[in-house]
Write a protein that holds these residues in place. Sequence first.
Motif, mmCIF file in Angstrom:
data_model
loop_
_atom_site.group_PDB
_atom_site.id
_atom_site.type_symbol
_atom_site.label_atom_id
_atom_site.label_comp_id
_atom_site.label_asym_id
_atom_site.label_seq_id
_atom_site.Cartn_x
_atom_site.Cartn_y
_atom_site.Cartn_z
ATOM 1 N N ARG A 26 22.656 109.885 -49.001
ATOM 2 C CA ARG A 26 21.485 110.684 -49.409
ATOM 3 C C ARG A 26 21.340 111.905 -48.513
ATOM 4 O O ARG A 26 20.943 112.989 -48.975
ATOM 5 N N THR A 27 21.675 111.779 -47.233
ATOM 6 C CA THR A 27 21.651 112.928 -46.327
ATOM 7 C C THR A 27 22.750 113.923 -46.686
ATOM 8 O O THR A 27 22.548 115.140 -46.623
ATOM 9 N N ILE A 28 23.908 113.391 -47.075
ATOM 10 C CA ILE A 28 24.993 114.266 -47.525
ATOM 11 C C ILE A 28 24.563 115.039 -48.772
ATOM 12 O O ILE A 28 24.825 116.242 -48.896
ATOM 13 N N PHE A 37 21.155 111.881 -58.739
ATOM 14 C CA PHE A 37 20.355 111.079 -57.802
ATOM 15 C C PHE A 37 20.621 109.576 -57.967
ATOM 16 O O PHE A 37 19.710 108.760 -57.875
ATOM 17 N N GLN A 38 21.887 109.228 -58.215
ATOM 18 C CA GLN A 38 22.209 107.814 -58.407
ATOM 19 C C GLN A 38 22.042 107.008 -57.129
ATOM 20 O O GLN A 38 21.909 105.779 -57.176
ATOM 21 N N TRP A 39 22.038 107.671 -55.972
ATOM 22 C CA TRP A 39 21.843 106.962 -54.708
ATOM 23 C C TRP A 39 20.399 107.027 -54.224
ATOM 24 O O TRP A 39 20.055 106.391 -53.225
ATOM 25 N N LEU A 78 26.452 122.465 -55.812
ATOM 26 C CA LEU A 78 25.082 122.054 -56.115
ATOM 27 C C LEU A 78 25.089 120.824 -57.019
ATOM 28 O O LEU A 78 24.327 119.864 -56.790
ATOM 29 N N LEU A 79 25.944 120.837 -58.037
ATOM 30 C CA LEU A 79 26.053 119.673 -58.921
ATOM 31 C C LEU A 79 26.543 118.440 -58.162
ATOM 32 O O LEU A 79 26.085 117.322 -58.412
ATOM 33 N N GLU A 80 27.460 118.653 -57.227
ATOM 34 C CA GLU A 80 27.971 117.534 -56.430
ATOM 35 C C GLU A 80 26.865 116.916 -55.587
ATOM 36 O O GLU A 80 26.805 115.693 -55.420
ATOM 37 N N GLY A 81 25.983 117.764 -55.065
ATOM 38 C CA GLY A 81 24.846 117.239 -54.319
ATOM 39 C C GLY A 81 23.899 116.457 -55.209
ATOM 40 O O GLY A 81 23.367 115.415 -54.809
ATOM 41 N N GLY A 139 25.500 113.026 -56.223
ATOM 42 C CA GLY A 139 25.799 112.092 -55.145
ATOM 43 C C GLY A 139 27.260 112.018 -54.772
ATOM 44 O O GLY A 139 27.774 110.945 -54.462
ATOM 45 N N SER A 140 27.937 113.154 -54.780
ATOM 46 C CA SER A 140 29.336 113.182 -54.366
ATOM 47 C C SER A 140 29.421 113.080 -52.844
ATOM 48 O O SER A 140 28.489 113.437 -52.126
ATOM 49 N N LEU A 141 30.550 112.593 -52.355
ATOM 50 C CA LEU A 141 30.713 112.404 -50.918
ATOM 51 C C LEU A 141 30.984 113.713 -50.198
ATOM 52 O O LEU A 141 30.500 113.936 -49.077
ATOM 53 N N VAL A 142 31.771 114.599 -50.813
ATOM 54 C CA VAL A 142 32.115 115.895 -50.218
ATOM 55 C C VAL A 142 32.116 116.949 -51.323
ATOM 56 O O VAL A 142 32.059 116.637 -52.509
ATOM 57 N N GLY A 143 32.207 118.209 -50.904
ATOM 58 C CA GLY A 143 32.353 119.292 -51.854
ATOM 59 C C GLY A 143 33.802 119.437 -52.287
ATOM 60 O O GLY A 143 34.704 118.775 -51.760
#
Length: 536
Positions: free
Chosen positions: A154-156, A281-283, A340-343, A346-350
């Motif tokens: 969630r912080t990522i 926001f799955q996490w 932005l979509l990755e954030g 809930g993706s781990l990295v860009g």
Amino acid sequence: MGETENHQHHHPPPPQVVAPPAAPPPNFALSRGPTWTPAEQLHQLQYCIHSNPSWPQALLLAFQHFIVNLGTTVLIASTMVPRMGGNHGDKARVIQALLFMSGINTLLQTLIGSRLPTVMGVSFAYTLPLLSIINDYTDEAFGTEHDRFVRGIRTIQGSLIVASFVNIILGYSRAWGELTRFFTPIVMVPVVCLVGLGLFARGFPLYLKRVHSRAHLILERFALLICIGIVWAFASVLTVSGAYNNVKTATKLSCRTDRSYLMSSAPWYGHNVLIKIPYPFQWGTPIFRASHVFGMIGAALVSSAESTATFFAAARLSGATAPPAHVLSRSIGLQGIGMLLEGLFGSLVGTTASVENVGLLGLTHIGSRRVVQISTGFMIFFSIFGKFGAFFASIPLPIFAAIYCILLGIVAACGITFIQFANSNSMRNIYVLGVSLFLGLSIPQYFAMNTTGDGHGPVRTNAGWFNSILNTFFSSPATVAIIIGTVLDNTLEAKQVDDRGIPWWKPFQHRKGDARTEEFYSYPLRINDYIPTRFL
């Protein structure tokens, strides 16, 4: 009647002897073999950026791109998720999210971004910011390790969302394109070389085509799939037969086909669902912490620099001309939107432009844009149907490491070809190239050797945000090469424009500088007619 005595005979003047022209000095270069003129486009490609193989071939080639991208995805998830406290199920969900976003971002880039056949894969530039987040939550008390993992991711998410606006602003304000105008062929040689220079070795797939002349075409285009299939099957036999039962733990993790536990963890009928679609926001709700945002901003800038270098390599290996400044700007802006979509998802990295997949263009001699677009279908499909994706994710990581030796080497060698457009006999150019290459290798190596396991690099001041940015910057060979090469090339005897290759380079920096730019980089279906010109 005879002639008189006074008659004088006039004889013509003797001809002047003209010395034969001196023989030209011998050309020792020609006496040793032919020479080649610079080629703006590679002519040995079987299919270039806008030509397409048959549908059966395109599907197989696209699947190869998916497999290459899958290796990096599984590697970063297998490395980071356990350190964050995640279990095998969490790792499976992370891989699904990474593949899903890779497919979406690749499709966007090939349609309205760079328009080059580049896969947008996970970026290792985000490793240091991730380690910093992991380290911050290591000493905190959580009910379970899974809770620590969820808090970390969630912080990522929050850091990715904020950092994405840096790329969006740099791209769509055209600032990134203006920065690239300082590039020349002399700068691109070390930059493209170092974006691909990693594990470097010769592999046997390049020589398989000599086995049978009729198999030349198949083995040249699908050598990677054939090699992976053979070695993977052999590793599966060894796993089932128990050959790895009494070996070291590291060997088990590297070589067993069941070492990732993804087949048992990926959703099938669990939780009463057949498929698992990543969703925003799955996490949970993103967590925003300023101390981590700055590190993620540094990673976003590094991934942009690496993508830029990869775009130039992709243009060479797909038969296109060099991408102009406005194309680079919009591609980096779109990369920010993808981040932005990755954030949100809930993706781990860009993501960044995948160097390995660009190397695959050179290996297969096929630079078709359609092939890469088809590969996005495999990415999205296997991210939704997790059990199928987990099956291919069981490929042992050393197999991917072996093929990366070849693919990264092709990209590194592609960078060397840019020297043909500048004066390779100029001592000034030799100096710029040598210093950029050497420092581009040695500085990141110094930072790598002096970075602790928890992500603390050599720069350690009281300002954590400053440390994160600099440690991330100078851990990237391509970024260091861009900084050093651009500064040296534009300050050291910069008036030698011919030696620097600027007469060749300048037309490609402008929208209408070369007639082929519109052919390679225009939007599909005349989309540009509906977009304000300031965003084109």
